[in-house]
Scaffold this motif. Sequence first.
Motif, PDB file in Angstrom:
ATOM      1  N   GLY A  39      33.018  16.589  19.927  1.00 36.79           N
ATOM      2  CA  GLY A  39      32.511  15.540  19.049  1.00 36.79           C
ATOM      3  C   GLY A  39      31.080  15.154  19.377  1.00 36.79           C
ATOM      4  O   GLY A  39      30.244  14.979  18.480  1.00 36.79           O
ATOM      5  N   VAL A  40      30.792  15.051  20.661  1.00 34.81           N
ATOM      6  CA  VAL A  40      29.442  14.603  21.027  1.00 34.81           C
ATOM      7  C   VAL A  40      28.397  15.627  20.588  1.00 34.81           C
ATOM      8  O   VAL A  40      27.288  15.271  20.181  1.00 34.81           O
ATOM      9  CB  VAL A  40      29.349  14.286  22.547  1.00 34.81           C
ATOM     10  CG1 VAL A  40      29.459  15.541  23.401  1.00 34.81           C
ATOM     11  CG2 VAL A  40      28.052  13.561  22.863  1.00 34.81           C
ATOM     12  N   GLU A  41      28.751  16.909  20.629  1.00 37.33           N
ATOM     13  CA  GLU A  41      27.786  17.944  20.220  1.00 37.33           C
ATOM     14  C   GLU A  41      27.536  17.858  18.708  1.00 37.33           C
ATOM     15  O   GLU A  41      26.398  17.908  18.249  1.00 37.33           O
ATOM     16  CB  GLU A  41      28.299  19.347  20.570  1.00 37.33           C
ATOM     17  CG  GLU A  41      28.501  19.593  22.054  1.00 37.33           C
ATOM     18  CD  GLU A  41      27.212  19.660  22.856  1.00 37.33           C
ATOM     19  OE1 GLU A  41      26.126  19.809  22.263  1.00 37.33           O
ATOM     20  OE2 GLU A  41      27.285  19.547  24.099  1.00 37.33           O
ATOM     21  N   ALA A  55      26.708  25.947  10.092  1.00 36.54           N
ATOM     22  CA  ALA A  55      26.389  26.553  11.393  1.00 36.54           C
ATOM     23  C   ALA A  55      25.385  25.719  12.194  1.00 36.54           C
ATOM     24  O   ALA A  55      25.487  25.598  13.411  1.00 36.54           O
ATOM     25  CB  ALA A  55      25.866  27.964  11.168  1.00 36.54           C
ATOM     26  N   VAL A  56      24.430  25.120  11.484  1.00 36.27           N
ATOM     27  CA  VAL A  56      23.387  24.345  12.164  1.00 36.27           C
ATOM     28  C   VAL A  56      23.977  23.155  12.917  1.00 36.27           C
ATOM     29  O   VAL A  56      23.463  22.734  13.946  1.00 36.27           O
ATOM     30  CB  VAL A  56      22.358  23.841  11.122  1.00 36.27           C
ATOM     31  CG1 VAL A  56      21.282  23.009  11.771  1.00 36.27           C
ATOM     32  CG2 VAL A  56      21.763  25.008  10.373  1.00 36.27           C
ATOM     33  N   LEU A  57      25.065  22.598  12.394  1.00 36.21           N
ATOM     34  CA  LEU A  57      25.656  21.407  13.016  1.00 36.21           C
ATOM     35  C   LEU A  57      26.786  21.737  13.992  1.00 36.21           C
ATOM     36  O   LEU A  57      27.218  20.874  14.760  1.00 36.21           O
ATOM     37  CB  LEU A  57      26.204  20.462  11.939  1.00 36.21           C
ATOM     38  CG  LEU A  57      25.234  19.929  10.890  1.00 36.21           C
ATOM     39  CD1 LEU A  57      25.962  18.938   9.971  1.00 36.21           C
ATOM     40  CD2 LEU A  57      24.038  19.224  11.532  1.00 36.21           C
ATOM     41  N   ALA A  58      27.268  22.967  13.966  1.00 36.95           N
ATOM     42  CA  ALA A  58      28.457  23.306  14.763  1.00 36.95           C
ATOM     43  C   ALA A  58      28.241  23.012  16.249  1.00 36.95           C
ATOM     44  O   ALA A  58      27.164  23.273  16.789  1.00 36.95           O
ATOM     45  CB  ALA A  58      28.790  24.779  14.554  1.00 36.95           C
ATOM     46  N   PRO A  59      29.274  22.466  16.916  1.00 36.11           N
ATOM     47  CA  PRO A  59      29.132  22.115  18.334  1.00 36.11           C
ATOM     48  C   PRO A  59      28.845  23.334  19.208  1.00 36.11           C
ATOM     49  O   PRO A  59      28.021  23.284  20.107  1.00 36.11           O
ATOM     50  CB  PRO A  59      30.497  21.530  18.711  1.00 36.11           C
ATOM     51  CG  PRO A  59      31.214  21.255  17.455  1.00 36.11           C
ATOM     52  CD  PRO A  59      30.591  22.077  16.369  1.00 36.11           C
ATOM     53  N   VAL A  60      29.557  24.436  18.939  1.00 37.41           N
ATOM     54  CA  VAL A  60      29.331  25.672  19.691  1.00 37.41           C
ATOM     55  C   VAL A  60      28.837  26.700  18.680  1.00 37.41           C
ATOM     56  O   VAL A  60      29.432  26.862  17.618  1.00 37.41           O
ATOM     57  CB  VAL A  60      30.656  26.157  20.337  1.00 37.41           C
ATOM     58  CG1 VAL A  60      30.456  27.489  21.041  1.00 37.41           C
ATOM     59  CG2 VAL A  60      31.190  25.102  21.302  1.00 37.41           C
ATOM     60  N   LYS A  61      27.741  27.360  18.995  1.00 36.45           N
ATOM     61  CA  LYS A  61      27.180  28.298  18.012  1.00 36.45           C
ATOM     62  C   LYS A  61      27.817  29.669  18.130  1.00 36.45           C
ATOM     63  O   LYS A  61      27.964  30.370  17.156  1.00 36.45           O
ATOM     64  CB  LYS A  61      25.670  28.438  18.211  1.00 36.45           C
ATOM     65  CG  LYS A  61      24.906  27.129  18.092  1.00 36.45           C
ATOM     66  CD  LYS A  61      24.962  26.567  16.688  1.00 36.45           C
ATOM     67  CE  LYS A  61      24.069  25.364  16.543  1.00 36.45           C
ATOM     68  NZ  LYS A  61      24.800  24.173  16.113  1.00 36.45           N
ATOM     69  N   LEU A  62      28.094  30.099  19.373  1.00 40.98           N
ATOM     70  CA  LEU A  62      28.769  31.383  19.483  1.00 40.98           C
ATOM     71  C   LEU A  62      29.636  31.448  20.715  1.00 40.98           C
ATOM     72  O   LEU A  62      29.387  30.761  21.703  1.00 40.98           O
ATOM     73  CB  LEU A  62      27.783  32.548  19.454  1.00 40.98           C
ATOM     74  CG  LEU A  62      27.111  32.963  20.739  1.00 40.98           C
ATOM     75  CD1 LEU A  62      26.735  34.396  20.688  1.00 40.98           C
ATOM     76  CD2 LEU A  62      25.879  32.122  20.949  1.00 40.98           C
ATOM     77  N   ILE A  75      37.433  24.930  16.317  1.00 39.62           N
ATOM     78  CA  ILE A  75      36.321  24.032  16.681  1.00 39.62           C
ATOM     79  C   ILE A  75      35.076  24.329  15.844  1.00 39.62           C
ATOM     80  O   ILE A  75      34.028  23.726  16.034  1.00 39.62           O
ATOM     81  CB  ILE A  75      35.983  24.074  18.197  1.00 39.62           C
ATOM     82  CG1 ILE A  75      35.609  25.471  18.642  1.00 39.62           C
ATOM     83  CG2 ILE A  75      37.135  23.496  19.016  1.00 39.62           C
ATOM     84  CD1 ILE A  75      35.042  25.528  20.064  1.00 39.62           C
ATOM     85  N   GLY A  76      35.197  25.286  14.928  1.00 42.05           N
ATOM     86  CA  GLY A  76      34.112  25.525  13.983  1.00 42.05           C
ATOM     87  C   GLY A  76      32.985  26.410  14.489  1.00 42.05           C
ATOM     88  O   GLY A  76      31.869  26.365  13.958  1.00 42.05           O
ATOM     89  N   THR A  77      33.272  27.249  15.492  1.00 37.10           N
ATOM     90  CA  THR A  77      32.221  28.142  16.019  1.00 37.10           C
ATOM     91  C   THR A  77      31.865  29.199  14.975  1.00 37.10           C
ATOM     92  O   THR A  77      32.740  29.992  14.580  1.00 37.10           O
ATOM     93  CB  THR A  77      32.728  28.840  17.302  1.00 37.10           C
ATOM     94  OG1 THR A  77      33.180  27.824  18.179  1.00 37.10           O
ATOM     95  CG2 THR A  77      31.640  29.671  17.947  1.00 37.10           C
ATOM     96  N   PRO A  78      30.619  29.245  14.512  1.00 36.04           N
ATOM     97  CA  PRO A  78      30.324  30.152  13.395  1.00 36.04           C
ATOM     98  C   PRO A  78      30.322  31.639  13.765  1.00 36.04           C
ATOM     99  O   PRO A  78      30.567  32.471  12.918  1.00 36.04           O
ATOM    100  CB  PRO A  78      28.936  29.707  12.921  1.00 36.04           C
ATOM    101  CG  PRO A  78      28.355  28.891  14.018  1.00 36.04           C
ATOM    102  CD  PRO A  78      29.481  28.350  14.820  1.00 36.04           C
TER     103      PRO A  78
END
Length: 514
Positions: free
Chosen positions: A40-42, A406-413, A459-462
């Motif tokens: 959440g914080v990310e 993707a720009v907002l996702a907490p973890v990008k990859l 967690i929405g990692t793109p």
Amino acid sequence: MAQEDVFKKIVSHCKEYGFVFPSSEIYDGLGAVYDYGQMGVELKNNIKKYWWHSMTLLHENVVGIDSAIFMHPTIWKASGHVDAFNDPLIDNKDSKKRYRADVLIEEHLAKLDEKIEKEVEKAAKRFGNSFDEKMFRETNPRILEITRNRDEIHARFTKALNETNLEELRQIIIDAEIVCPISGTRNWTEVRQFNLMFSTEMGSTSEGSMKVYLRPETAQGIFVNFLNVQKTGRMKIPFGIAQIGKAFRNEIVARQFIFRMREFEQMEMQFFITPGEEMKWFNYWKQLRMQWHQALGFGAEKYRFHDHEKLAHYANAATDIEFEMPFGFKEVEGIHSRTDFDLSQHEKYSGKKMQYFDPELNKSYTPYVIETSIGVDRMFLSVISAAYCEEPLEDGETRVVLKIPAVLAPVKLAVLPLVKKDGLSEKAREIMNQLKFSFACQYDEKDSIGRRYRRQDAIGTPFCVTVDHQTLEDGTVTIRERDSMQQKRVHIDEVENEISQKTDMKTLLKQLSH
Ligand code: ATP
């Protein structure tokens, strides 16, 4: 699935995957206060960054500040909050539940609107191609009856709000036969005003302590610093001051997760202008703010403007940007034309001049202000709600995926070795060590690759970068894209470029053309 169930699922998903926890959970929680977890914080930081950069990087004439939460108590007298920051509350005597009288009526009006739409939908199905919607709306006796009833309540409601007529608000609730959703009865108390500000004491009693307030909005910190910023920053009107910070309101009804909290965060920008130019700048910021929301790509139909029925004591025009939450269209952001109310009040109460000398007009005046005010937490909820998705898969299973931009996702990859052995873990670690300087990365080698993909989806990692045996031979990896689940093979050296194009804040900011 019913929207209510979707909302419940979103709330539990937020907890299960480390986005939002109830505050003080081991002590059974604290009403309408929440903590943001590791994910959440990310996401929250990325939302704040998107807003901050859109304000301060894209506008040469907008600068930021960070003012204290505690302020001199007279500020809240001057701003009108001590006397007028109230909500009308009403209790149901049977359920002992407390409600905002205005919200009960608004929800009733929304239900009548829904009823009308349902009638139209039903008729459209019945009549098929020959259906004349306009005529139906204008002539159908049932629709006419509901509309007449709705308009009558609406007119009484607006009048009662504008006149702060509490008895009339209660009478509307009685006449419209509004029942308590818990007890189902109409056994209501009187309507009373309730001040939403929290207060505390500052200083020890021996010195004489002072009653201070936790700020209910960040805006006043901007107003009282208006001349400090204008002079030290050599700002010329029109210019804006932006701020992100905590605000506190002792909300009466706090039942919608992070939609209505007692401690929350706001992103506010006050734009100082020449008096008389307010409608031009009001419309300018209205369009710009809508563009900021829509650039996230959730679809224009999820947003709408809602002009205020009752203008706040300081405003001469006001609109909300509403987002379609799982519980209906709700305010996420307010855009207000605040006139010179705040600066004039501070001038009056502090005895200090709050005027600007305009070198072009060669005269001093108190600037007018356009405000844009958005809640970080409501924005967070809108992103999560729009992103939450349950998708059937070919193997009969269902995946839960957060389609967060993707720009907002907490973890990008995520970097995933296909198996733990044969040196794949070491290779994956090596890749992770290269990429961690550019992106928020996660390394995961536990469980099957399918389960690891599911965890990243949740967690929405793109992007997932998978390291397999071929990687050791030719230095290529697969990149799996979250939404399409498609994979492509690229050389390790191309990964950074490939992913940064899609996750860089710049890409999003460039869509905001001004
Ligand atoms: P509402 O009518 O829903 O109480 P408001 O009109 O009082 O909201 P504003 O005073 O205009 O809200 O505040 C600006 C923004 O701050 C709102 O658009 C919202 O995003 C956010 N906000 C206000 N109150 C809360 C709250 N209790 N919890 C979370 N966010 C809030």
